[in-house]
Each structure stands twice: as structure tokens, then as C-alpha cells.
Design an enzyme around this catalytic site. Structure first.
Site, PDB file in Angstrom:
ATOM      1  N   ASP A 293       0.857  -1.186   0.000  1.00  0.00           N
ATOM      2  CA  ASP A 293       0.000   0.000   0.000  1.00  0.00           C
ATOM      3  C   ASP A 293       0.890   1.232   0.000  1.00  0.00           C
ATOM      4  O   ASP A 293       1.679   1.434   0.924  1.00  0.00           O
ATOM      5  CB  ASP A 293      -0.899  -0.017   1.248  1.00  0.00           C
ATOM      6  CG  ASP A 293      -2.065   0.949   1.160  1.00  0.00           C
ATOM      7  OD1 ASP A 293      -1.943   1.974   0.454  1.00  0.00           O
ATOM      8  OD2 ASP A 293      -3.096   0.704   1.811  1.00  0.00           O
ATOM      9  N   ARG A 295      -0.353   4.407  -0.268  1.00  0.00           N
ATOM     10  CA  ARG A 295      -1.165   5.591   0.024  1.00  0.00           C
ATOM     11  C   ARG A 295      -0.635   6.355   1.232  1.00  0.00           C
ATOM     12  O   ARG A 295       0.068   5.808   2.076  1.00  0.00           O
ATOM     13  CB  ARG A 295      -2.620   5.183   0.284  1.00  0.00           C
ATOM     14  CG  ARG A 295      -3.362   4.721  -0.948  1.00  0.00           C
ATOM     15  CD  ARG A 295      -4.752   4.221  -0.607  1.00  0.00           C
ATOM     16  NE  ARG A 295      -4.706   2.999   0.195  1.00  0.00           N
ATOM     17  CZ  ARG A 295      -5.787   2.356   0.621  1.00  0.00           C
ATOM     18  NH1 ARG A 295      -6.984   2.833   0.334  1.00  0.00           N
ATOM     19  NH2 ARG A 295      -5.667   1.245   1.331  1.00  0.00           N
TER      20      ARG A 295
END
Length: 361
Positions: A293, A295
Site C-alpha cells: 500500500d 497511500r
């Protein structure tokens, strides 16, 4: 006083140059290298780079692991590009699209001497430009003079910290927007000062700033939110969150432009192609050279604070969002589960999110 670019603007210019296929000049620790993103590299530019000296191919440790290449610098590998290697060879090493069809890429010789700071900076810039995390680099004798002679952007390793720093956000405009979920809707647009993507806050009703607000940090998903993809649960989560806020009469949904867990739509489609070959969502990201991930949930926390909120009831199944909001100074008084959208097509995807990414499903 100068009209030239500051550090933030220089980095934004460098990202744009890499997307165009232009090299950027990196300097630090007494060394200088020209770097170009593999994804945008052409045969002509490769020949121009090779004329300057021996080439390195910088790859993340995730991609190196797939290739069975040594990552002596822990987080990255510096692959010595063979003299006879052409553009097709470089693309095959950097892009996993044909890994199963052409599994043998080596032998790959990894450099272990010298400093990897410039290679690390090149990969960070490529990631921030949402390109494949792979770059070709070549030493140049005088970075400042080389950049000036060729009209190239100059970036220092001292600028690398700014890539990890959260860019300040400024509200641009807000306007009323009646929606299916609620006639009392309002959209706020926030713009970062680093030239990055804008993010949106959808305010339902008039949430009391002195009370915990029902909130959702929703990452943009073109395939799920717009096309109704059955491969993920994003579209149903978006609609369910807005509907619940409408039922309660108040809430804030942050629509964050971090497609594909922060890797961008093109790389997300590359990951989907790898999933078609049998890899799960996490394995696909790793083969591309990304983490599970990529983000940055700090964005959502800062926007909520800019809007005057300090307490939230967070609609999420992802404990990392809870931790990040708390770390950013917000009080999460409740996690509100959001379990919708399971289909036959996404059952394995959701199981992987639970098993490998810790989602509470």
C-alpha cells in the site's frame, strides 16, 4: 529575490520531466548522475545515455526479489546494464508483464560498492510520478554544469526529504451539490502546493465541529466507483458510506486521488494484468516493485483538521487508517464497520486484504 523554482517546484518539474521521458540530473555526496524513468525511455535516449558511460538500472528491492537479483542496498538494487543490452532488455527487467513467458532475465549483476543515494532518489521520483519504479542512471562529471548545458532539471539528495513531507493543502472552492444520498450536500476542493492531485471532501448536512463526525477516507477507484468493477468492493463502499451519512443527516467523505492504493491507474491496470496470471493483489504490487500500500492517509487527516474536525467516527475496515488519524492528532472515538460489496469475483481479493493487509473483514 529570484523568480526561479523553489524546492517544491523543482521536484514537481522533475516529476513532469520523468513522465515526458526527459532525464533529470541528481546530485549529492560529491557525485552526480543523469537519471531517466524506464517507462518513458526511448531507444534514442538510451543511446545518448550510454554514450556518457556505464549504465545502472535502479530497481526496488521488491522487484529485485522477483528477479532473484541481489539488493545489496536493502531497499533497492543497482543492476549493471550489460553493454549489449537494448531497450527491450531493460523494459523486460523493469516491467513484470512478461515474467511468466520469459522468466529468465539474468544473470543480473548488482553493484555493491559506492553510495546508492542517487539511485534511491531516482526511484522515489519515479514513484511520486506514478511511473514504474525503475530508472536508468549514468554518472556525469559536473552535475550543475551538465544540467545547465542540456537544459535539464537539477535535483539534490537534500530535496529527497521533501518527497516524504506532506504537502500543505489549501481550500480552492466549495459549492452546494444535491445528491442521491442527501439534498444537503457540499463539495470542497483542496489543492496541494506541490503540483500533485487535488482531493475532495463531500460534506453531508452540517456536521457539528464540536462532536465526532461520521467520516470516510475513500481512495479514488475509477474501475469500481465509475465502471462498477466486480473485482473490488470500492463502489459499494462509496455508495454505502454516503447513504449512511445521508441517513444520519451529517458526515464527511474524503475522496482522495490515490488510485490503486497510491500507485496510479496505469500501474493498477498492470497489477490487474498480473492478477489475471494468477498472482494475488499483494503479490502483483510486489512484482511491479511497489509495497502493499503506497497511500498516504495523512492527507485525509490534514483535510479533516482544515475543516475544523478533531473527533471522528471512522467508516473503515482498515486499522491502518485508524492508526494514522490518531498519529496525526485526531481522536477516533469509534470504528464503524463497512462490510458491503462482496461478490464471487472479489472474494479472493477480500480474503487477501484480510490475511495480508490486516483488514477487518
Amino acid at each position: 529575490m529570484t523568480l526561479g523554482p523553489n524546492q517544491t517546484e523543482t521536484l514537481a518539474r522533475a516529476r513532469g520531466d520523468l513522465r515526458l521521458g526527459l532525464p533529470v540530473v541528481l546530485v549529492g555526496a560529491g557525485h552526480a548522475m543523469a537519471a531517466v524513468a524506464v517507462e518513458a525511455l526511448t531507444a534514442e535516449r538510451l543511446a545518448q545515455m550510454r554514450a556518457l558511460g556505464p549504465l545502472d538500472l535502479a530497481l526496488t528491492a521488491r522487484r529485485a526479489e522477483t528477479l532473484k537479483a541481489r539488493a545489496y542496498d536493502d531497499d533497492l538494487a543497482r543492476i549493471a546494464v550489460p553493454e549489449g543490452a537494448d531497450l527491450r532488455w531493460i523494459l523486460a527487467v523493469a516491467d513484470p508483464a512478461d515474467d511468466l513467458r520469459l522468466p529468465m532475465k539474468g544473470p543480473l549483476a548488482s553493484r555493491r560498492d559506492g553510495d546508492a543515494g542517487l539511485h534511491r532518489l531516482a526511484l522515489a521520483l519515479a514513484k511520486s510520478a506514478q511511473l514504474l519504479p525503475a530508472a536508468v542512471l549514468v554518472p556525469v562529471p559536473d552535475g550543475l554544469a551538465f544540467a545547465a548545458t542540456h537544459g535539464l532539471t537539477l535535483v539534490s539528495t537534500q530535496d529527497s526529504a521533501a518527497l516524504d513531507r506532506l504537502a500543505p493543502f489549501a481550500p480552492v472552492i466549495s459549492a452546494r451539490l444535491p445528491m442521491v444520498a442527501s439534498h444537503a450536500g457540499r463539495v470542497h476542493v483542496f489543492r496541494p502546493d506541490d503540483g500533485g492531485a487535488e482531493h475532495y471532501a463531500i460534506e453531508i448536512g452540517r456536521p457539528d465541529r464540536d462532536k465526532p463526525v461520521l467520516a470516510r477516507l475513500h481512495s479514488a477507484c475509477f474501475t469500481g466507483d465509475v465502471l462498477g468493477s466486480l473485482k473490488c468492493d470500492c463502489g459499494p463502499q462509496l455508495r454505502a458510506a454516503l447513504a449512511q451519512m445521508g441517513e444520519e443527516g451529517a458526515g464527511v467523505l474524503l475522496y482522495l486521488n490515490q488510485e490503486g492504493r497510491g500507485i496510479g491507474l496505469a500501474n493498477k491496470m498492470r497489477a490487474y494484468s498480473l492478477q489475471d496470471q494468477g498472482f494475488d493483489t499483494v503479490e502483483a504490487n510486489h512484482r511491479l516493485g511497489f509495497e502493499d500500500d503506497e497511500r498516504d492517509f495523512r492527507i485525509g487527516a490534514e483535510i479533516l483538521k482544515r475543516m475544523g474536525f478533531s473527533q471522528v467516527r471512522l467508516l473503515t475496515n482498515n486499522p491502518k487508517k485508524l492508526a494514522m488519524l490518531s498519529a496525526c492528532g485526531l481522536t477516533v472515538v469509534e470504528r464503524v464497520p463497512l462490510k458491503v460489496g462482496e461478490t464471487r469475483e472479489n472474494a479472493a481479493y477480500l480474503a487477501t486484504k484480510a490475511a495480508k493487509s490486516g483488514h477487518l473483514l
